[in-house]
Design a protein around this motif. Structure first.
Motif, PDB file in Angstrom:
ATOM      1  N   GLN A  41     -27.533  -0.165  -0.892  1.00  9.16           N
ATOM      2  CA  GLN A  41     -26.349  -0.865  -0.382  1.00  9.16           C
ATOM      3  C   GLN A  41     -26.721  -2.235   0.179  1.00  9.16           C
ATOM      4  O   GLN A  41     -26.003  -3.222  -0.015  1.00  9.16           O
ATOM      5  CB  GLN A  41     -25.671  -0.016   0.690  1.00  9.16           C
ATOM      6  N   ALA A  42     -27.867  -2.295   0.873  1.00  9.14           N
ATOM      7  CA  ALA A  42     -28.314  -3.577   1.421  1.00  9.14           C
ATOM      8  C   ALA A  42     -28.648  -4.559   0.300  1.00  9.14           C
ATOM      9  O   ALA A  42     -28.321  -5.756   0.388  1.00  9.14           O
ATOM     10  CB  ALA A  42     -29.529  -3.368   2.318  1.00  9.14           C
ATOM     11  N   ALA A  84     -26.086  -7.355   4.941  1.00 12.99           N
ATOM     12  CA  ALA A  84     -27.315  -6.740   4.447  1.00 12.99           C
ATOM     13  C   ALA A  84     -28.288  -6.504   5.584  1.00 12.99           C
ATOM     14  O   ALA A  84     -28.928  -5.439   5.670  1.00 12.99           O
ATOM     15  CB  ALA A  84     -27.953  -7.636   3.385  1.00 12.99           C
ATOM     16  N   ASP A  85     -28.404  -7.467   6.488  1.00 14.25           N
ATOM     17  CA  ASP A  85     -29.311  -7.324   7.622  1.00 14.25           C
ATOM     18  C   ASP A  85     -28.892  -6.159   8.511  1.00 14.25           C
ATOM     19  O   ASP A  85     -29.732  -5.394   8.990  1.00 14.25           O
ATOM     20  CB  ASP A  85     -29.334  -8.631   8.418  1.00 14.25           C
ATOM     21  N   GLN A  86     -27.596  -6.005   8.735  1.00 14.72           N
ATOM     22  CA  GLN A  86     -27.101  -4.898   9.544  1.00 14.72           C
ATOM     23  C   GLN A  86     -27.393  -3.553   8.880  1.00 14.72           C
ATOM     24  O   GLN A  86     -27.751  -2.581   9.546  1.00 14.72           O
ATOM     25  CB  GLN A  86     -25.599  -5.061   9.788  1.00 14.72           C
ATOM     26  N   ALA A 146     -24.776 -10.127  -3.383  1.00 11.36           N
ATOM     27  CA  ALA A 146     -23.449 -10.725  -3.216  1.00 11.36           C
ATOM     28  C   ALA A 146     -23.481 -11.906  -2.246  1.00 11.36           C
ATOM     29  O   ALA A 146     -22.451 -12.567  -2.047  1.00 11.36           O
ATOM     30  CB  ALA A 146     -22.462  -9.666  -2.717  1.00 11.36           C
ATOM     31  N   GLY A 147     -24.659 -12.164  -1.665  1.00 12.42           N
ATOM     32  CA  GLY A 147     -24.778 -13.279  -0.731  1.00 12.42           C
ATOM     33  C   GLY A 147     -24.328 -12.959   0.677  1.00 12.42           C
ATOM     34  O   GLY A 147     -24.219 -13.864   1.516  1.00 12.42           O
TER      35      GLY A 147
END
Length: 259
Positions: free
Chosen positions: A83-84, A96-98, A90-91
């Protein structure tokens, strides 16, 4: 005088056969002895053996439970990584970091190391060098993480933070990776050579640059770069001039065709 009839059994050995009743008695005695021995062994060892069996069964059951939970946790973390990665493509760097921050290192050190390396890359892209260095340091310090990940993180850490590091610190940290038998020799060696040059130590930097330029296992772009730098400082890194010229001509022809 009448003679006494001769006994046909005279001179033979006496019959040693045992009475059947005696045989039965001996068997009963033998069985009683064995029964007493078994009872004594059970009284002496029955409790320890029973406890050992119970503990063994409990341990096996606990392992099955742990393994099932571990597999479930690993699957969950794999899904979080996927998922990340989707968010990264997708930018959506913050999302992503979360997502990466949720991955637990106790379940899978490798997954956590991957997450920290990705978070470091995100931090670098966002201009947060100090955060990136901190994430890389976590991977380097984690002795449960795979060694290749730790080495790659160390190399990226130094590359990202080179301008803020003392040249000797660069040399000391990358020395194990800047060896000819290391998979990271080219990249680590180049950084170490630059650190030597910053210290004004041409006698250390030059031979190292030449070694990198002449190593066939190093990518050609890196070899060309170190060959130029070595030549600039007066060190000849060209083993076969004709071969190099042929390679350059071949590269030029391939570029012309591509155009």
């Amino acid at each position: 005088m009448a003679t006494t009839p001769s006994n046909p059994n005279s001179g033979s050995k006496p019959d040693k056969s045992v009475d059947p009743s005696q045989q039965m008695l001996m068997r009963e005695v033998d069985e009683a002895v064995r029964s007493d021995e078994l009872s004594g062994a059970m009284r002496k060892w029955g409790l320890p053996v029973g406890l050992a069996l119970a503990l063994g069964l409990a341990s096996f059951g606990g392992y099955l439970w742990w393994d099932g939970n571990r597999e479930q946790a690993l699957q969950q973390q794999s899904e979080q990584l996927v998922q990340a990665m989707d968010q990264l493509e997708a930018g959506n760097l913050d999302q992503a970091d979360q997502q990466l921050a949720l991955i637990d290192g106790d379940t899978s050190p490798a997954a956590k190391a991957s997450a920290n390396m990705l978070r470091a890359a995100i931090a670098l892209q966002q201009g947060r060098t100090a955060d990136a260095v901190a994430f890389y340091e976590q991977v380097v310090a984690n002795d449960r993480a795979p060694q290749p990940m730790r080495d790659a993180s160390l190399l990226r850490l130094v590359a990202a933070n080179y301008d803020n590091m003392d040249p000797q610190a660069v040399i000391d940290r990358l020395a194990p990776l800047a060896q000819a038998d290391s998979a990271w020799f080219g990249s680590a060696g180049e950084l170490v050579a630059h650190a030597y040059l910053d210290q004004g130590k041409l006698e250390q930097a030059g031979p190292l640059l030449v070694s990198i330029a002449q190593d066939d296992s190093v990518p050609e772009t890196l070899r060309a770069r170190t060959r130029q730098l070595a030549g600039f400082h007066g060190f000849d890194a060209i083993e076969d001039v004709n071969s190099m010229m042929e390679d350059l001509q071949a590269d030029g022809a391939a570029g012309a065709v591509a155009q």
